[in-house]
Design an enzyme around this catalytic site. Structure first.
Site, PDB file in Angstrom:
ATOM      1  CE1 TYR A 112      -3.970   1.972   0.516  1.00  0.00           C
ATOM      2  CE2 TYR A 112      -3.242   2.435   2.748  1.00  0.00           C
ATOM      3  CZ  TYR A 112      -4.118   2.648   1.708  1.00  0.00           C
ATOM      4  OH  TYR A 112      -5.146   3.528   1.866  1.00  0.00           O
ATOM      5  NE  ARG A 165      -5.847  11.725  -5.732  1.00  0.00           N
ATOM      6  CZ  ARG A 165      -6.456  11.120  -4.714  1.00  0.00           C
ATOM      7  NH1 ARG A 165      -7.546  11.588  -4.214  1.00  0.00           N
ATOM      8  NH2 ARG A 165      -5.968  10.008  -4.187  1.00  0.00           N
ATOM      9  CE  LYS A 183      -7.206   2.947  -0.789  1.00  0.00           C
ATOM     10  NZ  LYS A 183      -7.805   3.885   0.096  1.00  0.00           N
ATOM     11  CD  GLU A 254      -8.972   4.418  -3.434  1.00  0.00           C
ATOM     12  OE1 GLU A 254      -9.932   4.246  -2.653  1.00  0.00           O
ATOM     13  OE2 GLU A 254      -7.953   5.047  -3.104  1.00  0.00           O
ATOM     14  CG  ASP A 255      -6.523   7.060  -5.653  1.00  0.00           C
ATOM     15  OD1 ASP A 255      -6.997   7.616  -4.642  1.00  0.00           O
ATOM     16  OD2 ASP A 255      -5.415   6.507  -5.640  1.00  0.00           O
ATOM     17  CG  ASP A 277     -11.233   4.950   1.196  1.00  0.00           C
ATOM     18  OD1 ASP A 277     -11.859   4.964   2.268  1.00  0.00           O
ATOM     19  OD2 ASP A 277     -10.030   4.689   1.105  1.00  0.00           O
ATOM     20  CG  ASP A 278      -9.704   9.000  -2.647  1.00  0.00           C
ATOM     21  OD1 ASP A 278      -8.686   8.568  -2.092  1.00  0.00           O
ATOM     22  OD2 ASP A 278     -10.137   8.541  -3.720  1.00  0.00           O
ATOM     23  CG  ASN A 417      -1.068   8.890   1.413  1.00  0.00           C
ATOM     24  OD1 ASN A 417      -0.353   9.008   2.395  1.00  0.00           O
ATOM     25  ND2 ASN A 417      -2.330   8.496   1.476  1.00  0.00           N
TER      26      ASN A 417
HETATM   27  P1  NAI Z   1      -7.759  16.544  -4.791  1.00  0.00           P
HETATM   28  O1  NAI Z   1      -7.121  16.646  -6.115  1.00  0.00           O
HETATM   29  O2  NAI Z   1      -9.222  16.365  -4.696  1.00  0.00           O
HETATM   30  O3  NAI Z   1      -7.389  17.839  -3.914  1.00  0.00           O
HETATM   31  C1  NAI Z   1      -6.163  18.463  -3.890  1.00  0.00           C
HETATM   32  C2  NAI Z   1      -6.401  19.870  -3.384  1.00  0.00           C
HETATM   33  O4  NAI Z   1      -5.152  20.473  -3.146  1.00  0.00           O
HETATM   34  C3  NAI Z   1      -7.142  20.754  -4.368  1.00  0.00           C
HETATM   35  O5  NAI Z   1      -8.103  21.502  -3.695  1.00  0.00           O
HETATM   36  C4  NAI Z   1      -6.075  21.703  -4.904  1.00  0.00           C
HETATM   37  O6  NAI Z   1      -6.606  22.986  -5.188  1.00  0.00           O
HETATM   38  C5  NAI Z   1      -5.161  21.781  -3.704  1.00  0.00           C
HETATM   39  N1  NAI Z   1      -3.810  22.127  -4.063  1.00  0.00           N
HETATM   40  C6  NAI Z   1      -3.078  21.682  -5.080  1.00  0.00           C
HETATM   41  N2  NAI Z   1      -1.888  22.281  -5.078  1.00  0.00           N
HETATM   42  C7  NAI Z   1      -1.861  23.096  -4.027  1.00  0.00           C
HETATM   43  C8  NAI Z   1      -0.910  23.994  -3.499  1.00  0.00           C
HETATM   44  N3  NAI Z   1       0.278  24.128  -4.061  1.00  0.00           N
HETATM   45  N4  NAI Z   1      -1.242  24.695  -2.416  1.00  0.00           N
HETATM   46  C9  NAI Z   1      -2.442  24.536  -1.825  1.00  0.00           C
HETATM   47  N5  NAI Z   1      -3.374  23.702  -2.272  1.00  0.00           N
HETATM   48  C10 NAI Z   1      -3.092  23.001  -3.362  1.00  0.00           C
HETATM   49  O7  NAI Z   1      -7.020  15.373  -4.031  1.00  0.00           O
HETATM   50  P2  NAI Z   1      -7.439  14.649  -2.676  1.00  0.00           P
HETATM   51  O8  NAI Z   1      -8.192  13.425  -2.975  1.00  0.00           O
HETATM   52  O9  NAI Z   1      -8.042  15.604  -1.736  1.00  0.00           O
HETATM   53  O10 NAI Z   1      -5.999  14.192  -2.173  1.00  0.00           O
HETATM   54  C11 NAI Z   1      -5.032  15.153  -1.800  1.00  0.00           C
HETATM   55  C12 NAI Z   1      -3.886  14.425  -1.130  1.00  0.00           C
HETATM   56  O11 NAI Z   1      -4.383  13.758   0.026  1.00  0.00           O
HETATM   57  C13 NAI Z   1      -3.223  13.358  -1.998  1.00  0.00           C
HETATM   58  O12 NAI Z   1      -1.827  13.409  -1.805  1.00  0.00           O
HETATM   59  C14 NAI Z   1      -3.761  12.067  -1.454  1.00  0.00           C
HETATM   60  O13 NAI Z   1      -2.834  11.012  -1.569  1.00  0.00           O
HETATM   61  C15 NAI Z   1      -3.965  12.416   0.005  1.00  0.00           C
HETATM   62  N6  NAI Z   1      -4.977  11.563   0.606  1.00  0.00           N
HETATM   63  C16 NAI Z   1      -4.657  10.944   1.775  1.00  0.00           C
HETATM   64  C17 NAI Z   1      -5.527  10.059   2.358  1.00  0.00           C
HETATM   65  C18 NAI Z   1      -5.199   9.411   3.655  1.00  0.00           C
HETATM   66  O14 NAI Z   1      -5.834   8.419   4.014  1.00  0.00           O
HETATM   67  N7  NAI Z   1      -4.240   9.920   4.384  1.00  0.00           N
HETATM   68  C19 NAI Z   1      -6.794   9.715   1.713  1.00  0.00           C
HETATM   69  C20 NAI Z   1      -7.091  10.496   0.539  1.00  0.00           C
HETATM   70  C21 NAI Z   1      -6.188  11.367  -0.004  1.00  0.00           C
END
Ligand code: NAI
Length: 560
Positions: A112, A165, A183, A254-255, A277-278, A417
């Site tokens: 993972y 994504r 997953k 997912e993603d 899940d996200d 991540n």
């Molecule tokens: P998303 O694409 O929906 O959201 C990303 C957000 O970050 C957008 O609002 C974008 O405007 C903003 N963004 C991009 N560049 C930026 C910058 N330089 N400064 C400020 N904001 C910026 O993606 P999602 O699904 O929200 O995932 C975001 C991150 O969270 C990914 O790295 C993902 O791997 C991680 N994640 C972690 C999880 C966990 O269980 N810890 C679960 C889901 C996502």
């Protein structure tokens, strides 16, 4: 390729004793769900046409496990360990899950996040053997037939991605298949959903990733992403076909990129047993971390002000659940919403902005425009800073020190991540706050020694939530997945954090307790399903015992 299971008629009927007759000889050894490798006994070898097909000496399960672990650990890097693990899963699923379950802290980062991210980036180059179902424009109109090619009818959990994504790594097209595979292996390892009841699916709708399009070894269709009606129709055909071929299956989105993720969830959640899940899983795990932080600081959730860095699926989903939780504590909803603030890639999300996507608008509170995160921390004085931007290193020393000046115990979650995308490291969060921060991250960080203390970062990863929620849905045959299930799951997770966990700063239970955590979440999800009239199975007397009895154990059964 797993062999077919009959559709169960009752809880008992789900047991493997109801399976069709065993194959024999090479066919038996080549079925990863049935194969025992060198552990086939002499009697089994005689009766099942295996004589001569295996080395003569019969291994004990312990010897076989030691051999498998040695093979994995001898590799000089994590990617090769991943390849070894997937090959093991393709050969012998019992052994694969024994390895993972007995060594969860060591193996989870390989199958993972973070290593699965690297594996997806190189998917077409390290590819060995197909797993799961691929659907593309080429098969349009035939999705049902394609799904029927899967040899199992009693599929209970589908994880589907369109690869746009993948973690914080962006568009990886059909190479994103590593994520549904990873997953689903956690559904089994962390919760005990039977591996024969899981199905990874990739919707190959193309990719806009130039390096993949130019790579002759890329295994997805080398064409640009479908958009608009063509995209929606393809997803719709998949959802309809999946419901028809696997009527009891939960579909986990997912993603997906956020412009599709929010829309698809809204479109299907009322009629289809599905979740994202996200958006929802991340929310539950993050809220649980905040509850733990509140226990340590003796504060109430409703006293928190949360500044999110990133305003996508993870961040907005989490804020929605925090608002629900604050409202449950008696706070008016509009006040609760004003406790959640967002910075996106451009600036602070506030009411004068005209460029906001629909999912951000409810959180566009009145405030002067602000361009930078440090300015936002100074102006809003958050108690917690949560990164979900996919952009590494954005929690700079100045920002973390400012948060430390504002709070005796600053809460810092770097959820992005894989590890390379985390907004800051555990060491930075601790050292820049004089060891006062409560820190959690999406991908694991090792414990940090700071001024004679060992501080243990929690892994704020939805892996604490989705396997248990999935098992609960399977155990009750729920028809829908509701926000209430995630809220309850979050409270169960937080309630399982011990004083001992908290004393080292860890906001989550250790992964070694994940099967117990998942069982308790599953029992609660079942309870919600029965209470809300969403269950399709007769109600068992003891939900926890029922769920535990369903949990898959990777032990060999005798075939003779
Ligand atoms: P998303 O694409 O929906 O959201 C990303 C957000 O970050 C957008 O609002 C974008 O405007 C903003 N963004 C991009 N560049 C930026 C910058 N330089 N400064 C400020 N904001 C910026 O993606 P999602 O699904 O929200 O995932 C975001 C991150 O969270 C990914 O790295 C993902 O791997 C991680 N994640 C972690 C999880 C966990 O269980 N810890 C679960 C889901 C996502």
């Amino acid at each position: 390729m797993p062999m077919p299971l009959k559709t169960p008629k009752s809880h008992k009927a789900r047991k493997l004793s109801k399976r069709p007759p065993l194959p024999t000889g090479l066919a038996l050894m080549q079925d990863p769900l049935l194969n025992k490798g060198t552990c086939f006994t002499l009697e089994e070898r005689r009766r099942l046409g295996l004589l001569g097909l295996l080395p003569p000496r019969v291994s004990s399960p312990e010897q076989q496990l030691a051999r498998a672990l040695g093979n994995i650990r001898q590799h000089p890097n994590d990617l090769l360990k991943y390849v070894e693990m997937i090959s093991l899963m393709d050969r012998n699923e019992s052994l694969f899950f024994r390895v993972v379950i007995d060594n969860i802290e060591e193996m989870m980062p390989i199958i993972y996040t973070p290593v699965v991210g690297q594996a997806c980036q190189l998917y077409s180059h390290i590819y060995r053997r197909a797993r799961g179902i691929y659907l593309s424009q080429r098969e349009r109109g035939m999705f049902k037939e394609v799904l029927r090619n899967w040899p199992v009818r009693d599929v209970r959990v589908i994880v589907v991605t369109d690869g746009e994504r993948i973690l914080g790594l962006g568009d990886l097209g059909a190479s994103g298949m590593g994520i549904p595979v990873g997953k689903l292996s956690l559904y089994t390892a962390c919760a005990g959903v039977h591996p024969a009841q899981t199905l990874p699916v990739t919707l190959d709708v193309g990719t806009n990733n130039e390096s993949l399009l130019n790579d002759p070894l890329y295994l997805g269709l080398p064409q640009r992403r479908l958009t608009g009606a063509a995209y929606d129709e393809l997803v719709d055909e998949f959802v309809r076909a999946a419901r028809s071929v696997f009527p009891k299956a939960l579909i986990q989105f997912e993603d997906f990129a956020n412009r599709n993720a929010f829309r698809l969830l809204e479109k299907y959640r009322r009629d289809v047993c599905c979740f994202n899940d996200d958006i929802q899983g991340t929310a539950a795990v993050t809220l649980a971390g905040l509850y733990s932080a509140c226990r340590l600081t003796k504060a109430r959730l409703r006293d928190q002000t949360v500044l999110f860095y990133g305003a996508g699926e993870a961040a907005i989903g989490t804020a929605n659940l925090i608002v629900a939780a604050m409202t449950a504590e008696g706070m008016p909803r509009n006040e609760a919403m004003r406790r959640c603030w967002f910075m996106d890639s451009k600036a602070l999300v506030e009411s004068s902005r005209t460029d906001l996507q629909p999912h951000k608008k409810p959180y566009a509170h009145e405030h002067a425009p602000l361009k930078d995160l440090l300015g936002a921390v100074r102006a809003l004085k958050p108690t917690a800073l949560i990164g979900a931007s996919g952009h590494p290193g954005q929690f700079t020393r100045e920002i973390i020190e400012e948060l430390g000046r504002l709070n005796a115990v600053p809460v810092i979650f770097a959820l992005s991540n894989p590890t390379s995308k985390a907004e800051c490291t555990a060491e930075q969060a601790y050292s820049w706050t004089g060891g006062r921060a409560l820190f959690a991250s999406g991908s694991p960080f090792a414990p940090v020694r700071f001024e004679g203390r060992t501080l243990v970062p929690g892994q704020g990863n939805n892996a604490y939530i989705f396997p248990g929620v999935g098992l609960g849905v399977v155990a009750s045959s729920a028809t829908r997945v509701t926000d209430e299930m995630f809220f309850e799951a979050s409270k169960i997770l937080a309630g399982l954090v011990t004083e001992g966990d908290l004393s080292s700063g860890c906001l989550y239970p250790p992964l070694s307790r994940i099967r117990e955590v998942s069982a308790r979440i599953a029992a609660k999800v079942c309870e919600v399903a029965y209470t809300r009239g969403l269950a399709r199975e007769p109600k068992p007397k003891n939900l926890l015992a029922h769920v535990r009895a369903l949990q898959y154990q990777p032990t060999y059964k005798s075939y003779v």
